[in-house]
Design a protein around this motif. Structure first.
Motif, PDB file in Angstrom:
ATOM      1  N   LYS A 209     -59.793  22.887  36.789  1.00 38.65           N
ATOM      2  CA  LYS A 209     -58.795  22.275  35.655  1.00 38.65           C
ATOM      3  C   LYS A 209     -57.700  23.501  35.314  1.00 38.65           C
ATOM      4  O   LYS A 209     -56.538  23.165  35.194  1.00 38.65           O
ATOM      5  CB  LYS A 209     -59.502  22.363  34.232  1.00 38.65           C
ATOM      6  N   ALA A 210     -58.248  24.782  35.471  1.00 43.87           N
ATOM      7  CA  ALA A 210     -57.201  26.008  35.371  1.00 43.87           C
ATOM      8  C   ALA A 210     -56.017  25.704  36.622  1.00 43.87           C
ATOM      9  O   ALA A 210     -55.000  26.084  36.448  1.00 43.87           O
ATOM     10  CB  ALA A 210     -57.847  27.426  35.439  1.00 43.87           C
ATOM     11  N   MET A 211     -56.514  25.577  37.702  1.00 43.52           N
ATOM     12  CA  MET A 211     -55.784  25.582  38.826  1.00 43.52           C
ATOM     13  C   MET A 211     -54.921  24.054  38.698  1.00 43.52           C
ATOM     14  O   MET A 211     -53.619  24.382  38.870  1.00 43.52           O
ATOM     15  CB  MET A 211     -56.351  25.201  40.173  1.00 43.52           C
ATOM     16  N   GLU A 212     -55.005  23.072  38.017  1.00 38.82           N
ATOM     17  CA  GLU A 212     -54.345  22.033  37.806  1.00 38.82           C
ATOM     18  C   GLU A 212     -53.256  22.594  36.942  1.00 38.82           C
ATOM     19  O   GLU A 212     -52.086  21.859  36.954  1.00 38.82           O
ATOM     20  CB  GLU A 212     -55.093  21.021  37.125  1.00 38.82           C
ATOM     21  N   LEU A 213     -53.430  23.090  35.938  1.00 38.51           N
ATOM     22  CA  LEU A 213     -52.517  23.599  34.971  1.00 38.51           C
ATOM     23  C   LEU A 213     -51.470  24.523  35.602  1.00 38.51           C
ATOM     24  O   LEU A 213     -50.140  24.710  35.287  1.00 38.51           O
ATOM     25  CB  LEU A 213     -53.007  24.131  33.763  1.00 38.51           C
ATOM     26  N   PHE A 214     -52.079  25.437  36.365  1.00 30.14           N
ATOM     27  CA  PHE A 214     -51.265  26.427  36.918  1.00 30.14           C
ATOM     28  C   PHE A 214     -50.243  25.852  37.839  1.00 30.14           C
ATOM     29  O   PHE A 214     -49.199  26.268  38.099  1.00 30.14           O
ATOM     30  CB  PHE A 214     -52.340  27.152  37.854  1.00 30.14           C
ATOM     31  N   ARG A 215     -50.597  24.857  38.668  1.00 28.64           N
ATOM     32  CA  ARG A 215     -49.844  24.000  39.598  1.00 28.64           C
ATOM     33  C   ARG A 215     -48.615  23.314  38.912  1.00 28.64           C
ATOM     34  O   ARG A 215     -47.557  23.447  39.091  1.00 28.64           O
ATOM     35  CB  ARG A 215     -50.517  23.130  40.404  1.00 28.64           C
ATOM     36  N   GLU A 216     -49.082  22.818  37.601  1.00 20.26           N
ATOM     37  CA  GLU A 216     -48.095  22.082  36.774  1.00 20.26           C
ATOM     38  C   GLU A 216     -47.147  22.810  36.130  1.00 20.26           C
ATOM     39  O   GLU A 216     -45.870  22.541  36.195  1.00 20.26           O
ATOM     40  CB  GLU A 216     -48.903  21.413  35.528  1.00 20.26           C
ATOM     41  N   ILE A 217     -47.286  24.104  35.846  1.00 16.98           N
ATOM     42  CA  ILE A 217     -46.454  25.052  35.153  1.00 16.98           C
ATOM     43  C   ILE A 217     -45.453  25.568  36.285  1.00 16.98           C
ATOM     44  O   ILE A 217     -44.510  25.701  36.182  1.00 16.98           O
ATOM     45  CB  ILE A 217     -47.126  26.124  34.363  1.00 16.98           C
ATOM     46  N   ARG A 218     -46.230  25.632  37.419  1.00 16.77           N
ATOM     47  CA  ARG A 218     -45.261  26.224  38.569  1.00 16.77           C
ATOM     48  C   ARG A 218     -44.246  25.069  39.093  1.00 16.77           C
ATOM     49  O   ARG A 218     -43.043  25.576  39.319  1.00 16.77           O
ATOM     50  CB  ARG A 218     -46.309  26.513  39.954  1.00 16.77           C
ATOM     51  N   GLN A 219     -44.715  23.875  38.878  1.00 16.54           N
ATOM     52  CA  GLN A 219     -43.871  22.838  39.575  1.00 16.54           C
ATOM     53  C   GLN A 219     -42.768  22.380  38.406  1.00 16.54           C
ATOM     54  O   GLN A 219     -41.884  21.812  38.881  1.00 16.54           O
ATOM     55  CB  GLN A 219     -44.506  21.480  40.108  1.00 16.54           C
ATOM     56  N   SER A 220     -43.122  22.538  37.190  1.00 14.77           N
ATOM     57  CA  SER A 220     -42.050  21.851  36.201  1.00 14.77           C
ATOM     58  C   SER A 220     -41.194  23.042  35.877  1.00 14.77           C
ATOM     59  O   SER A 220     -41.417  24.176  36.091  1.00 14.77           O
ATOM     60  CB  SER A 220     -42.856  21.434  34.865  1.00 14.77           C
ATOM     61  N   ARG A 221     -40.329  22.779  34.958  1.00 16.67           N
ATOM     62  CA  ARG A 221     -39.066  23.706  34.338  1.00 16.67           C
ATOM     63  C   ARG A 221     -39.959  24.570  33.113  1.00 16.67           C
ATOM     64  O   ARG A 221     -39.468  24.240  32.018  1.00 16.67           O
ATOM     65  CB  ARG A 221     -38.033  23.253  34.169  1.00 16.67           C
ATOM     66  N   ARG A 222     -41.076  25.406  33.392  1.00 17.41           N
ATOM     67  CA  ARG A 222     -41.724  25.798  32.474  1.00 17.41           C
ATOM     68  C   ARG A 222     -41.225  27.189  31.866  1.00 17.41           C
ATOM     69  O   ARG A 222     -40.427  27.997  33.049  1.00 17.41           O
ATOM     70  CB  ARG A 222     -43.059  25.977  32.450  1.00 17.41           C
ATOM     71  N   PRO A 223     -41.460  28.134  30.964  1.00 22.01           N
ATOM     72  CA  PRO A 223     -41.140  29.600  31.239  1.00 22.01           C
ATOM     73  C   PRO A 223     -41.698  30.172  32.251  1.00 22.01           C
ATOM     74  O   PRO A 223     -42.469  30.042  32.798  1.00 22.01           O
ATOM     75  CB  PRO A 223     -41.912  30.179  29.811  1.00 22.01           C
TER      76      PRO A 223
END
Length: 667
Positions: A209-223
């Motif tokens: 679950k942690a890795m899913e979010l990690f990838r999501e923040i990496r791939q999107s225009r997040r801070p």
């Protein structure tokens, strides 16, 4: 960071104050904001109070309260709070934050509770995050849930700071579903929001679950990622796949102004995922950037030194630890002991152990394992008994270490004794690791059929390690029937693991069944399976060198092969005859001999002989099991050249001296 001008003004005010000269009210209050010394603050407090009644001057009182909190004195802040006649919500916010910042979460919650009940002051969007932080710190989930209900009624649950505090509160209590629900419902998120939810999943063992979010923040225009993100994701990365490691490194490279937390996180990811070379290279880069390592750094780097037998760096780190007076420290001492043991320096490992002021079961397990790997089974057993006598109860891992020690030294009766002790005296249910030790012990002792019967009677399903131990025993003792059964199980469990195909091929080769050897190799080719190349690592002059079978890439290749030829002549005079069945090729004997001569461990030995002093101990680390021919050759070389040679293969240590190996030819 405050500007030099403001720092100077504060110092000037203090000097003027000490000299008795007049100071303006504005300068005096500015000095309160900048003050970080409690004694200086108390003097400033006295001066401010002498000029104006603080009870009716809320702005000055709040400044002083904040200053007391920053100086670590919430009691002084509370005194001002109690003396004020105009306590508004700002007073409560400052006081609650003061308690939380100084580790007094219960006091913060008591004051929060009294706001409306006793004082009639309503909390605002700044109060609730502080109160929720107090709930997190004090593990007060019930209080946090009540506050969540209040902010929802007021419509403050959509506030960014409130949302972040709610995520942290739920995550720290292990309620990741509630934390994720808050996270998903937030209309706006910042890097703190992402860090909080990732940390919550990581700390709860929900790595995917942690890795899913990690990838999501990496791939999107997040801070942009910061050091906090790296620290949050680290627990989840301990079992990450290669692609995840590459992703983390890409993120690490993007961080601007990396601090020690960032470096420690990345080094630990490498160290925890069996990438010691990468961990050491990153550590060396960190040193070049003049970032001083701390206990966390060293605890990750020292095991990596052991994995690579990088003794020079390991000793350098030990010197740094002593220089900085970091000992006693159980984590570091255990890491030092592990490093020395894995570098083949058993006396140094024992010295670290002997000097420890306190030991835990990890310390004992490490030293027992070290003696076992070095073939000193009796001493390992003695240490195990000393651990029990000291009052420390052995755990599952401690029993693995003593059973392994018995296996390495062929102590079958002792192994049976400790296996029974674990179950009967300590009521520990054997795990697959313990069964694997027993299979290995029986197999190494030549009791292959008995080992197979043991496997069939196991109450748990045998895994790869157990069938692998049995197949290894079949190779040593040329048991074709059990070997084929073991190989069949392994090919179904781990169809891409090349080592087991090689073991089966070895069994056929020993029996002279070269057609079957060809069948196995054809099967490997059809499945795209390649044999892992043998690699031997040797450290000379603080530099690590890698050698592969048939390697001719080294600048001193001619000298290395010339030394090998000279050694071969001397060995033949001493009665050496190449064990050509280890070559695994249906070719002429002379060609097999040449193939064996170019094994990586022989190349590493030859290079060390021509590159180091006559009395220098040679240390080599291998990625595979040492073959029988190289084992015999190393014994003879140690006698011919009068050199001590220590080789760590994937199973154990071999210490060659005067023509004898510490394993007693039992490995």
């Amino acid at each position: 960071m405050k500007s030099p001008l403001r720092r100077i003004s504060f110092n000037v005010v203090l000097r003027l104050f000490a000299s008795g000269r007049e100071i303006s009210d504005e300068a005096l209050l500015r000095s309160v904001d900048q003050c970080r010394s409690l004694s200086a603050l108390q003097k400033l407090h006295f001066e401010v109070a002498s000029r104006r009644p603080l009870a009716s001057d809320p702005a000055a009182a709040i400044k002083l309260m904040r200053a007391y909190a920053l100086c670590g004195d919430p009691v002084g802040a509370r005194r001002l709070f109690d003396e004020s006649s105009e306590r508004n919500v700002v007073f409560f916010n400052v006081m609650i934050r003061s308690y939380v910042a100084n580790g007094r979460s219960h006091d913060a919650l008591f004051l929060f509770s009294d706001m409306v009940r006793l004082y009639g002051v309503r909390p605002d969007n700044y109060t609730y995050p502080c109160a929720l932080k107090a709930c997190s710190s004090s593990e007060n989930l019930a209080g946090g849930i009540q506050i969540h209900g209040s902010v929802t009624k007021l419509g403050l649950d959509s506030n960014l700071f409130v949302g972040n505090a709610l995520i942290t509160m739920y995550a720290r209590s292990g309620n990741c579903l509630d934390a994720r629900s808050v996270f998903d419902e937030m209309p706006h998120r910042d890097i703190v929001s992402w860090n909080a939810i990732i940390a919550g999943y990581s700390q709860s063992g929900l790595a995917e679950k942690a890795m899913e979010l990690f990838r999501e923040i990496r791939q999107s225009r997040r801070p942009r990622f910061d050091a906090g993100t790296m620290a949050s994701i680290l627990p989840a990365m301990s079992n990450a796949k290669q692609a995840d490691i590459e992703l983390t490194r890409a993120v690490f490279d993007e961080i601007r102004g990396r601090n020690l937390i960032s470096w420690n996180a990345m080094i630990a990811v490498y160290a925890n995922n069996s990438l010691p070379s990468e961990a050491l290279n990153l550590f060396i880069k960190m040193e070049k950037e003049e970032i001083e390592p701390d206990v966390v750094t060293l605890a990750s780097v020292l095991p990596a030194c052991g994995d690579l037998s990088a003794l020079s760096l390991g000793k350098k780190l030990h010197e740094h630890i002593n220089k900085k007076q970091m000992l006693p420290n159980l984590i570091l001492e255990n890491a030092l002991m592990d490093m020395y043991a894995n570098c083949g320096c058993l006396p140094e490992a024992k010295e670290v152990f002997s000097n420890m002021k306190g030991r835990d079961v990890v310390s004992w397990t490490a030293i027992i394992s070290a003696y076992g790997m070095h073939g000193r089974g009796r001493e390992a057993i003695s240490l195990f008994e000393q651990m029990k006598d000291s009052g420390i109860k052995p755990d599952h891992i401690a029993f693995v270490s003593v059973l392994s020690a018995c296996s390495y030294s062929g102590l079958l009766d002792d192994g049976n004794h400790y296996f029974d002790m674990m179950k009967e005296r300590y009521q520990l249910v054997p795990r697959l690791e313990h069964y694997a030790c027993m299979v290995d012990l029986l197999g190494r002792s030549g009791q292959v059929e008995k080992a197979y019967d043991f496997v069939k009677k196991m109450p748990v399903e045998p895994n790869e390690r157990i069938w692998g131990a049995l197949l290894g025993a079949c190779r040593v003792h040329s048991n074709m029937s059990v070997g084929l059964i073991s190989a069949d199980h392994l090919f179904r469990l781990v169809p891409k693991q090349s080592g087991y195909y090689v073991l089966l091929s070895n069994i056929y080769a020993r029996a002279g069944r070269w057609k079957d050897v060809s069948v196995v190799r054809s099967l490997m080719a059809s499945k795209g399976i390649k044999k892992s190349p043998g690699c031997s690592i040797v450290e000379i002059g603080g530099k690590v060198y890698n050698f592969y079978i048939g390697d001719r890439s080294h600048p001193r290749t001619k000298e290395i092969y010339a030394e090998l030829e000279a050694l071969l002549g001397k060995m033949k005079e001493a009665g050496y005859r190449a064990e050509t069945d280890a070559a695994l090729h249906d070719v002429e004997e002379e060609d097999k001999e040449g193939h064996l001569l170019a094994h990586s461990e022989k190349l590493a030995i030859a290079f060390a002989l021509i590159s180091s002093g006559e009395k220098t101990q040679i240390r080599i680390t291998m990625n595979l099991r040492m073959c029988g021919d190289c084992h015999r050759a190393a014994k003879l070389i140690s006698e011919i050249r009068g050199r001590e040679i220590v080789i760590k293969d994937c199973n154990r240590f071999h210490r060659f001296e005067g023509g004898v190996c510490s394993c007693g030819d039992y490995w």
